[in-house]
Each structure stands twice: as C-alpha cells, then as structure tokens.
Design a protein around this motif. Structure first.
Motif, PDB file in Angstrom:
ATOM      1  N   GLU A   1       9.949  79.177  16.837  1.00  0.00           N
ATOM      2  CA  GLU A   1       9.394  79.057  18.190  1.00  0.00           C
ATOM      3  C   GLU A   1       9.377  77.606  18.643  1.00  0.00           C
ATOM      4  O   GLU A   1       9.657  77.298  19.800  1.00  0.00           O
ATOM      5  CB  GLU A   1       7.982  79.656  18.200  1.00  0.00           C
TER       6      GLU A   1
ATOM      7  N   THR B   1      12.921  76.442  19.845  1.00  0.00           N
ATOM      8  CA  THR B   1      13.364  76.886  21.166  1.00  0.00           C
ATOM      9  C   THR B   1      12.716  76.088  22.293  1.00  0.00           C
ATOM     10  O   THR B   1      13.249  76.027  23.391  1.00  0.00           O
ATOM     11  CB  THR B   1      13.051  78.384  21.362  1.00  0.00           C
ATOM     12  N   ARG B   2      11.568  75.468  22.041  1.00  0.00           N
ATOM     13  CA  ARG B   2      10.883  74.721  23.092  1.00  0.00           C
ATOM     14  C   ARG B   2      11.418  73.307  23.283  1.00  0.00           C
ATOM     15  O   ARG B   2      11.162  72.679  24.308  1.00  0.00           O
ATOM     16  CB  ARG B   2       9.386  74.630  22.781  1.00  0.00           C
TER      17      ARG B   2
ATOM     18  N   THR C   1      12.447  87.654  18.906  1.00  0.00           N
ATOM     19  CA  THR C   1      11.594  86.767  19.703  1.00  0.00           C
ATOM     20  C   THR C   1      12.346  85.519  20.134  1.00  0.00           C
ATOM     21  O   THR C   1      12.230  85.068  21.285  1.00  0.00           O
ATOM     22  CB  THR C   1      10.351  86.365  18.894  1.00  0.00           C
ATOM     23  N   MET C   2      13.136  84.966  19.220  1.00  0.00           N
ATOM     24  CA  MET C   2      13.947  83.804  19.565  1.00  0.00           C
ATOM     25  C   MET C   2      14.941  84.151  20.665  1.00  0.00           C
ATOM     26  O   MET C   2      15.082  83.419  21.651  1.00  0.00           O
ATOM     27  CB  MET C   2      14.695  83.288  18.337  1.00  0.00           C
TER      28      MET C   2
ATOM     29  N   GLU D   1      14.776  86.437  22.906  1.00  0.00           N
ATOM     30  CA  GLU D   1      14.099  86.675  24.180  1.00  0.00           C
ATOM     31  C   GLU D   1      13.775  85.370  24.886  1.00  0.00           C
ATOM     32  O   GLU D   1      13.721  85.313  26.125  1.00  0.00           O
ATOM     33  CB  GLU D   1      12.827  87.492  23.945  1.00  0.00           C
ATOM     34  N   SER D   2      13.556  84.298  24.098  1.00  0.00           N
ATOM     35  CA  SER D   2      13.277  83.000  24.727  1.00  0.00           C
ATOM     36  C   SER D   2      14.547  82.341  25.259  1.00  0.00           C
ATOM     37  O   SER D   2      14.474  81.447  26.090  1.00  0.00           O
ATOM     38  CB  SER D   2      12.603  82.073  23.710  1.00  0.00           C
ATOM     39  N   PHE D   3      15.721  82.784  24.789  1.00  0.00           N
ATOM     40  CA  PHE D   3      16.967  82.160  25.217  1.00  0.00           C
ATOM     41  C   PHE D   3      17.231  82.347  26.710  1.00  0.00           C
ATOM     42  O   PHE D   3      17.570  81.413  27.422  1.00  0.00           O
ATOM     43  CB  PHE D   3      18.146  82.730  24.421  1.00  0.00           C
ATOM     44  N   HIS D   4      17.076  83.573  27.197  1.00  0.00           N
ATOM     45  CA  HIS D   4      17.458  83.826  28.594  1.00  0.00           C
ATOM     46  C   HIS D   4      16.370  83.403  29.573  1.00  0.00           C
ATOM     47  O   HIS D   4      16.561  83.481  30.787  1.00  0.00           O
ATOM     48  CB  HIS D   4      17.838  85.296  28.799  1.00  0.00           C
ATOM     49  N   THR D   5      15.213  82.923  29.067  1.00  0.00           N
ATOM     50  CA  THR D   5      14.180  82.379  29.951  1.00  0.00           C
ATOM     51  C   THR D   5      14.180  80.853  29.941  1.00  0.00           C
ATOM     52  O   THR D   5      13.427  80.233  30.677  1.00  0.00           O
ATOM     53  CB  THR D   5      12.786  82.882  29.528  1.00  0.00           C
ATOM     54  N   SER D   6      15.022  80.252  29.095  1.00  0.00           N
ATOM     55  CA  SER D   6      15.080  78.794  28.983  1.00  0.00           C
ATOM     56  C   SER D   6      16.387  78.276  29.558  1.00  0.00           C
ATOM     57  O   SER D   6      17.455  78.828  29.301  1.00  0.00           O
ATOM     58  CB  SER D   6      14.963  78.371  27.506  1.00  0.00           C
TER      59      SER D   6
END
Length: 504
Positions: free
Chosen positions: A292, A295-296, A320-321, A323-328
C-alpha cells in the motif's frame, strides 16, 4: 572511378548502405566489401576501416592484427601472474591503430575464459591504459568459471563509454579477497573512467551482490549526472535519493526499500518531484504490508511495472494493489506489467488467482504486455479472455504461468475460446496460457481432434503460442497421438509456432 566518391558525405552514404551489420559483428559479405573499399585507395580507407571495426565480438581480432599469440610454453600455465603476455611497443602501435575505431564491444563467456584475453587485459590494467578510448557500448557475460575476471573490466572503461551492461553470473562472491577488492575499485572509479555513462546494468544472481559491492557501485552512481537507466541488485539509500533528482532517469531496476525508508528517499530528493521522468520500475516484494505504501509514492506516469516476490503472492492484497492502480495518475498509462515469483517458492495450487483478482487491471486501457508467472493457480475462462481482449485493445503479449502452468483442475479455456480471443486481439504476437482443454470431451480426443465447430485461426500477427493441457487428457507414451495433436494445432494456428506440454 567516379569523382563523386571522393566527397566524404557521399562515400559515407555508400559505406552505410554496405555496412548492414548486426549489433556487434559484420556478416561475411559486408565485411569483405568494406575491406575491399579500404584497400581501394587511401582516400577511402579511413571511413571504410571505421565501419569495419565499429562493432566487435571479443577483442581477439585486435590482438591478432598485432600478432599477439600465446607461446606454446604458456598454454598449460594456470597462474595468470606467472605467465603474463606483455606486448611490445610496436604491437601496441598496431593495436591502437584499430582499437580506437571500435564503438560497440560484446564480450561473451568464451572470451573471458581465454587465457590470452585475460593476460592481455591484465597487462593493460597494470599500465592503466584504456584499450578502446572511443568505445560507446560495452556488454559482457561471465560464466561461473570466468566471473573471477570481473576486475579485468578496467582497461575497457573509456572516457566516451555511455552504456555498460554486465551479466556477472552467480559466483563472484567465491573469489579471493584481492579479486573482490579489484572489482570494488572498478565500481568505485566508474564515474571517473566513464563520466558520460547513461546506462548502467549489472546483473547478478544469488547472493553475489553484497553490501560492500552495493556501496562501491553507489559511490559512482552518486557522481554520475547523465544516467538514464540503472539496473543493479541493490544500492544505498543515498544513491537512490541521487537518482530521484536526475532529470533524465527513465528506468530503474533495483531492490527498492519500502515503508518509511522509501518515503525518506522521496523527502530527501533534491527536486520537489523525485523520479519525475521515471517510466519503468522493478520492485522486489519482501513484505506485503509495504504494498500500500508503494502505490502512494509515485506521482508521475509509469509505463512499465515489474514486481518480483520472494514469497507467494497474496491474491487479496494483490487485488487491493490493482484497485489502486486505476485510481492513481501514476499508473493510468501503464503499458507493461510483470509479476513473477522466486523459483524457490514451492508450487501451491491452493492459492488461487480468480478473475476478480485481475479485474481491476481491465481499467488500464494502454496495457500491451501482461505477464503472471506464479506458483499458484490462475482460474480464467473463455469469458474472462473476451473481457481482456475488449479491455486491452493494444495487447501484444499475454502470459499466464509460463513456467509452471495454471494448475487448474478443471480448465475452463477451450480451444474455441482461445481462437476467438486471439482473433479479438489484432496486435497479439505472443501468448502463453495453461491449462487449455484440448477438446470438448475425451471422445473428441480419442477420435483424433475432429472438431468441426472450430475454423482455423485467422490471426496474422500471432507468432508464438505456448499451451499446457491437463495431464489426464493426454496419452504421453503414444507418439502417434502426440503427432496427431501437433498436426491438429498446426492446422488450427497456421501462422504461429505452437509449443504444447502437459501440465506438471
């Protein structure tokens, strides 16, 4: 002979047309043509010789021109210190005449094992002489037995070198202390020998890259200002912070610290946007708790991401990783994603990757290469493949468990679904997938794969297809059955090379 050939620009065009060489050595036809031009007249010789010697595989041709050979009395000598070959002054004049023309040099494992090469480079190392002062690109491969020669790189490091790529093998940690120290001196002085270095790649395997070696390499990395690509097993935190401030760095392949250490690197960077131009990241996972945080940290747009894990992937954390890709913003332009596990991980088919794990990646529309090579099960079916084809219109390569197979007890990808997927991907060139059901039923297999509902694949781009099939569906002692399967697949995929194996 036309007077136009005496115009340097025109002669250069002619030579460039003839010089259809590979990266490191000319083919026989172009080499003979360049030699003929060099012998035609003195006005042509310099440009022709420059082209002829531009790329070399090994330094033997340079030594042979100067008549440097191994005396018979020394052929059985095992001690390099006791039987050094020292070239004469006249021989070195001949060596210099040709060596300064070399721009690209490739040293193979065989080259490093040559006693003559070792002795010659050892002599140059003692004299601090640079063999090829105009060298731009140096690549070398060391085997288990030749890795002790790494300290002989020094005479090949010239002031104009821009690219050094070394495959060091896995055993140089076994060398004696003096050889290890010599390698560290080479790494520490790299910045002074090659101040314009842009590509620094040093591959090792196992535990060959220790903390002392990492510090030696980091010493030079912190002083090199033009680096565009760095690939080393590990570097220090200070060196990583230095790379974060380089405006031209585009690719980084190393062990990345995570958590607070990596955040500290970002804070200590000399620029407000560290790694501003970085487009490629290679990251080794040791603790999934760091995922996590990772990804930040990236505020820029990456195009390539490679994750290597020493432990089995955790599907839920991986999801979870994703899912964070397409929001970053950092990951929206990803074109290439690679996920691989260490070969030391035991096969564990009870850990399952489902379509839910991979589904968040379907938001990344620019993906061209998608690779999963795990020791776990990957469950996909024909519908999942269709979703991938629709989500990734630029897909060129898809690989699902190339090494071990998908370990799916009930494979849900059929040959019909496979053909449909390939035809839905107009740019697809390479596909690895397992497990694939060979036929709709065992009866179809026994009847020689007579499946009238499948037409031959119409793709003209797919060049390589690798399939694994359930062991229970094959008759592995029956060569006629195997030949029939290969003939059937060759008909089904007429434009592709097909590799088939039973699942382990």
């Amino acid at each position: 002979m036309s007077c136009a050939l005496f115009v340097p620009e025109i002669l250069s065009q002619v030579i460039n047309h003839i010089n259809i060489t590979g990266t490191y050595h000319a083919n026989a036809k172009s080499g003979r043509s360049l030699l003929a031009i060099a012998l035609t007249c003195r006005s042509f010789s310099e440009q022709a010789l420059d082209a002829l010697w531009e790329s070399l595989e090994g330094i033997d041709p340079v030594m042979q021109c100067a008549g440097i050979i191994v005396p018979d009395i020394l052929t059985s000598c095992n001690d390099l210190e006791d039987c050094r070959i020292i070239p004469t002054e006249s021989q070195m004049v001949i060596v210099d005449r040709y060596a300064h023309r070399v721009r690209f040099l490739k040293m193979t494992r065989h080259d490093w094992q040559s006693h003559l090469v070792q002795s010659f480079l050892q002599t140059l190392a003692y004299s601090a002489k640079v063999l090829m002062p105009n060298l731009r690109c140096l690549s070398g491969q060391f085997s288990t037995f030749s890795s002790s020669m790494l300290h002989l790189l020094r005479p090949l490091l010239g002031p104009r070198l821009q690219d050094i790529s070394i495959d060091a093998g896995d055993s140089f940690e076994k060398r004696v202390f003096s050889q290890m120290t010599a390698l560290h001196v080479v790494l520490q002085t790299l910045h002074s020998c090659c101040p314009f270095l842009e590509i620094f790649c040093f591959d090792t395997y196992g535990s060959a890259w220790d903390a002392h070696t990492a510090r030696a390499a980091s010493h030079s990395i912190q002083r090199l200002q033009k680096l565009r690509s760095v690939a080393v097993p590990a570097i220090t935190k200070d060196a990583l912070a230095h790379l974060g401030g380089l405006p031209c760095l585009a690719s980084l392949d190393t062990y990345l610290p995570t958590g607070n250490v990596l955040e500290e690197v970002f804070r200590s960077s000399r620029t407000p946007f560290p790694f501003e131009n970085l487009r490629s990241i290679d990251w080794e996972i040791e603790d999934w708790a760091d995922v996590e945080v990772f990804t930040r940290l990236w505020s820029q747009k990456l195009t390539r991401l490679s994750l290597r894990s020493k432990i089995p992937f955790d599907p839920s954390l991986l999801q979870t990783m994703f899912e964070s890709f397409h929001t970053s913003e950092a990951f929206k332009d990803l074109q290439s994603i690679h996920f691989t596990q260490s070969s030391g991980c035991p096969i564990n088919p009870t850990i399952i990757f489902t379509n839910n794990t991979i589904r968040p990646l379907l938001h990344l529309r620019h993906l061209r290469v998608v690779e999963f090579d795990t020791v776990s099960s990957i469950w996909v079916d024909n519908d999942d493949l269709k979703r991938m084809a629709k989500a990734w219109p630029c897909l060129k390569k898809l690989s699902l468990n190339e090494t071990y197979g998908c370990h799916n007890p009930t494979p849900r990808v059929t040959l019909l679904g496979l053909v449909e997927f390939i035809e839905l991907c107009p740019l697809l060139t390479t596909l690895y997938i397992g497990s694939v059901t060979l036929a709709a039923s065992a009866k179809d297999v026994d009847e020689g794969f007579l499946m009238g509902n499948i037409e031959p694949c119409r793709s003209r781009t797919l060049g390589f297809l690798a399939l694994t099939y359930p062991y229970a569906q094959g008759r592995h002692g029956d060569f006629m059955w195997r030949d029939a399967l290969e003939d059937f697949l060759a008909t089904l995929f007429p434009s592709s090379y097909v590799s088939i194996t039973p699942e382990a």
